[in-house]
Design an enzyme around this catalytic site. Structure first.
Site, mmCIF file in Angstrom:
data_model
loop_
_atom_site.group_PDB
_atom_site.id
_atom_site.type_symbol
_atom_site.label_atom_id
_atom_site.label_comp_id
_atom_site.label_asym_id
_atom_site.label_seq_id
_atom_site.Cartn_x
_atom_site.Cartn_y
_atom_site.Cartn_z
ATOM 1 N N ALA A 26 1.045 -1.460 4.555
ATOM 2 C CA ALA A 26 1.589 -0.117 4.334
ATOM 3 C C ALA A 26 2.757 0.105 5.295
ATOM 4 C CB ALA A 26 0.513 0.939 4.546
ATOM 5 N N SER A 27 2.445 0.426 6.557
ATOM 6 C CA SER A 27 3.514 0.858 7.466
ATOM 7 C C SER A 27 4.602 -0.181 7.703
ATOM 8 C CB SER A 27 2.930 1.348 8.790
ATOM 9 O OG SER A 27 1.693 0.790 9.056
ATOM 10 N N SER A 57 0.836 -1.200 0.000
ATOM 11 C CA SER A 57 0.000 0.000 0.000
ATOM 12 C C SER A 57 0.874 1.253 0.000
ATOM 13 C CB SER A 57 -0.909 -0.010 1.239
ATOM 14 O OG SER A 57 -1.548 1.233 1.332
ATOM 15 N N GLY A 110 -1.317 2.379 9.762
ATOM 16 C CA GLY A 110 -0.655 2.412 11.068
ATOM 17 C C GLY A 110 -1.519 2.055 12.256
ATOM 18 N N MET A 113 -12.480 3.592 -0.747
ATOM 19 C CA MET A 113 -13.205 3.864 0.494
ATOM 20 C C MET A 113 -13.950 5.168 0.259
ATOM 21 S SD MET A 113 -10.139 2.611 2.957
ATOM 22 C CE MET A 113 -9.035 2.631 1.560
ATOM 23 N N ASP A 172 -6.368 -6.747 5.123
ATOM 24 C CA ASP A 172 -5.879 -5.370 5.020
ATOM 25 C C ASP A 172 -5.992 -4.641 6.357
ATOM 26 O OD1 ASP A 172 -5.200 -2.825 4.257
ATOM 27 O OD2 ASP A 172 -6.891 -2.524 2.888
ATOM 28 N N GLY A 173 -4.841 -4.238 6.878
ATOM 29 C CA GLY A 173 -4.827 -3.406 8.085
ATOM 30 C C GLY A 173 -4.037 -4.030 9.220
ATOM 31 N N GLY A 174 -2.969 -3.333 9.619
ATOM 32 C CA GLY A 174 -2.199 -3.780 10.778
ATOM 33 C C GLY A 174 -1.406 -5.062 10.564
ATOM 34 N N MET A 210 -11.198 -6.346 6.185
ATOM 35 C CA MET A 210 -10.553 -5.218 6.874
ATOM 36 C C MET A 210 -10.272 -5.625 8.316
ATOM 37 S SD MET A 210 -10.112 -2.928 4.623
ATOM 38 C CE MET A 210 -9.396 -1.727 5.752
ATOM 39 N N MET A 250 -9.511 7.441 -0.585
ATOM 40 C CA MET A 250 -10.415 7.857 0.505
ATOM 41 C C MET A 250 -10.998 9.227 0.184
ATOM 42 S SD MET A 250 -8.132 6.724 3.771
ATOM 43 C CE MET A 250 -7.109 5.239 3.753
ATOM 44 N N GLY A 290 -9.557 3.855 6.885
ATOM 45 C CA GLY A 290 -9.308 5.297 6.996
ATOM 46 C C GLY A 290 -7.862 5.706 7.211
ATOM 47 N N PHE A 291 -7.103 4.874 7.901
ATOM 48 C CA PHE A 291 -5.733 5.283 8.214
ATOM 49 C C PHE A 291 -4.790 4.085 8.214
ATOM 50 C CE2 PHE A 291 -8.544 8.379 10.077
ATOM 51 C CZ PHE A 291 -7.945 9.591 9.740
ATOM 52 N N ASP A 299 -5.012 3.091 -1.888
ATOM 53 C CA ASP A 299 -6.125 3.398 -0.982
ATOM 54 C C ASP A 299 -6.733 4.748 -1.330
ATOM 55 O OD1 ASP A 299 -6.289 1.204 0.971
ATOM 56 O OD2 ASP A 299 -4.243 1.788 1.493
ATOM 57 N N HIS A 310 -1.169 -1.612 -3.862
ATOM 58 C CA HIS A 310 -2.490 -1.344 -3.284
ATOM 59 C C HIS A 310 -2.647 0.169 -3.185
ATOM 60 C CE1 HIS A 310 -5.846 -2.551 -0.527
ATOM 61 N NE2 HIS A 310 -5.569 -1.414 0.072
ATOM 62 N N HIS A 331 -8.301 0.207 -3.908
ATOM 63 C CA HIS A 331 -9.242 -0.014 -2.806
ATOM 64 C C HIS A 331 -10.011 1.280 -2.570
ATOM 65 C CE1 HIS A 331 -9.695 -0.950 1.797
ATOM 66 N NE2 HIS A 331 -10.853 -0.915 1.175
HETATM 67 C C1 DX5 Z 1 -6.740 1.404 5.734
HETATM 68 C C2 DX5 Z 1 -6.245 1.007 4.355
HETATM 69 C C3 DX5 Z 1 -5.084 0.078 4.408
HETATM 70 C C4 DX5 Z 1 -3.842 0.695 4.997
HETATM 71 C C5 DX5 Z 1 -3.026 -0.358 5.648
HETATM 72 O O1 DX5 Z 1 -7.935 2.059 5.618
HETATM 73 O O2 DX5 Z 1 -7.254 0.341 3.637
HETATM 74 O O3 DX5 Z 1 -4.793 -0.450 3.131
HETATM 75 O O4 DX5 Z 1 -3.049 1.320 4.018
HETATM 76 O O5 DX5 Z 1 -2.045 0.253 6.414
HETATM 77 P P1 DX5 Z 1 -1.228 -0.538 7.541
HETATM 78 O O6 DX5 Z 1 -0.592 -1.724 6.880
HETATM 79 O O7 DX5 Z 1 -0.253 0.465 8.029
HETATM 80 O O8 DX5 Z 1 -2.233 -0.944 8.571
HETATM 81 ZN ZN ZN Z 2 -6.649 -0.678 1.759
#
Ligand code: DX5
Ligand code: ZN
Length: 220
Positions: free
Chosen positions: A199-200, A9, A146, A69, A177-179, A138, A38, A143-144, A36, A34, A67
């Protein structure tokens, strides 16, 4: 041990050097990018839209897994197609017209996916599973980047994996997806994840992205 594809991402990177971050993702050996999107309405954050995706497309041939949102998904389908998206995944909560939107995305020549937020009943996915190429589970509130991985979402990966085992006509890939970090990637793969979005964890300054991707994917 089951491997998973890694979908990197780009919002984990430096937002003022997107083209460089895309190159880093490519050189790091990610299986896809990926993106994102938003809108500040469906989620409480704004990232980028079709123009940025088009800009990135001009400097990469990688698979673009977009993706969304956002609300008004249907109205944006053609714009993301023109921008160079390979797959368009939208939140099941974002529209009343899930079926029509799936059909339209396919008609426009893209793969299609559905994403589901943590608070949404996973049974809502059932009528659509045979029509989509991917389901994004998810594991944070959209939304974010990290945020912390929600352990209780692991059951959903297992549930979707069981559905696929019991119904051979279901061909969708399970994305998570996420964390996602090296600590929970293995568990997600074991439970049936085909794709891990990150992502992070990938943009860790203390470790080469290539190494993180290999470990996350289960190469070693
Ligand atoms: C959150 C996004 C994710 C996000 C994942 O709303 O859909 O794709 O980028 O970020 P990490 O891997 O940092 O949780
Ligand atoms: Zn995503």
């Amino acid at each position: 041990m089951k491997k998973a594809k890694i979908s990197a991402s780009i919002i984990g990177g430096d937002m003022c050097r997107l083209a460089d971050e895309l190159k880093k993702i490519e050189q790091g050996g990610a299986d896809m990018v990926h993106l994102d999107v938003m809108d500040g309405n469906f989620v409480d954050n704004i990232t980028f839209g079709p123009d940025t995706v088009r800009g990135l497309r001009s400097c990469s041939k990688m698979f673009f897994d977009v993706h969304l949102m956002i609300y008004r998904v249907y109205d944006y389908v053609e714009r993301f197609k023109k921008a160079g998206a390979d797959r368009l995944t939208f939140q099941i909560e974002a529209t009343e017209y899930v079926d029509d939107t799936i059909k339209f995305i396919k008609t426009c020549g893209m793969q299609v996916g559905l994403a589901i937020s943590p608070e949404t009943n996973p049974e809502l996915l059932l009528p659509h599973l045979a029509k989509v190429d991917q389901v994004i589970v998810m594991t944070v509130h959209p939304g974010f980047a990290g945020q912390k991985f929600m352990d209780e979402m692991v059951d959903r990966i297992e549930f979707l994996s069981m559905m696929k085992k019991n119904h051979s006509e279901l061909k969708f890939e399970i994305s998570v997806d996420g964390g996602i970090h090296l600590e929970n990637a293995k568990l997600c793969r074991e439970k049936g994840a085909d794709i891990l979005v990150s992502a992070s964890a990938l943009f860790d300054k203390n470790r080469p992205m290539k190494e993180i991707i290999q470990l996350m994917r289960g190469d070693k």
